[in-house]
Design a protein around this motif. Sequence first.
Motif, PDB file in Angstrom:
ATOM      1  N   GLY A 160       0.863  -1.138   0.089  1.00 33.84           N
ATOM      2  CA  GLY A 160      -0.134   0.035   0.082  1.00 33.84           C
ATOM      3  C   GLY A 160       0.914   1.131  -0.081  1.00 33.84           C
ATOM      4  N   GLU A 161       1.934   1.193   0.602  1.00 31.17           N
ATOM      5  CA  GLU A 161       2.820   2.373   0.865  1.00 31.17           C
ATOM      6  C   GLU A 161       3.553   2.606  -0.636  1.00 31.17           C
ATOM      7  N   ASN A 203       2.137   1.705  -3.315  1.00 31.10           N
ATOM      8  CA  ASN A 203       1.351   2.353  -4.175  1.00 31.10           C
ATOM      9  C   ASN A 203       0.959   3.984  -4.096  1.00 31.10           C
ATOM     10  N   ARG A 204       0.916   4.223  -2.857  1.00 32.99           N
ATOM     11  CA  ARG A 204       0.553   5.592  -2.537  1.00 32.99           C
ATOM     12  C   ARG A 204       1.657   6.372  -2.920  1.00 32.99           C
ATOM     13  N   LEU A 205       2.968   6.072  -2.945  1.00 32.51           N
ATOM     14  CA  LEU A 205       4.154   6.764  -3.328  1.00 32.51           C
ATOM     15  C   LEU A 205       4.014   7.035  -5.006  1.00 32.51           C
ATOM     16  N   GLU A 233       1.214   6.764  -6.657  1.00 33.65           N
ATOM     17  CA  GLU A 233       0.166   7.537  -7.101  1.00 33.65           C
ATOM     18  C   GLU A 233       0.557   8.920  -6.910  1.00 33.65           C
ATOM     19  N   GLU A 234       1.015   9.226  -5.582  1.00 29.31           N
ATOM     20  CA  GLU A 234       1.446  10.565  -5.465  1.00 29.31           C
ATOM     21  C   GLU A 234       2.334  11.071  -6.439  1.00 29.31           C
TER      22      GLU A 234
END
Length: 101
Positions: free
Chosen positions: A43-44, A46-48, A50-51
Amino acid sequence: MCDHDHVAELRRLLADLDGQRDRENAAFRQGFTVGFAHGFDLGEKNRLREEAELWAALAEKVRQMGRSRYLNFAELEHARYGGPRALAGLPRDGDYPGRNA
């Protein structure tokens, strides 16, 4: 296998019932911990990603705005405030005059 053998096997299994439950709980706890850590890491990542994509898109939009037309300060004030910034707070045509007008 005679009934005596079955009874002995059942007694052995029942004697280890607490140990079996403890082993299953430990295995579940370990699996949950590993799975949670893996999911958190995924998840981390993916978040990075996407950000970074969102920031790249925003940065490109800002660059395009700068390339499309170069506004001088007066043009920029007019685009933002409809005239000089110092006059931005004054009433304009079409503004609500208030109840007592």
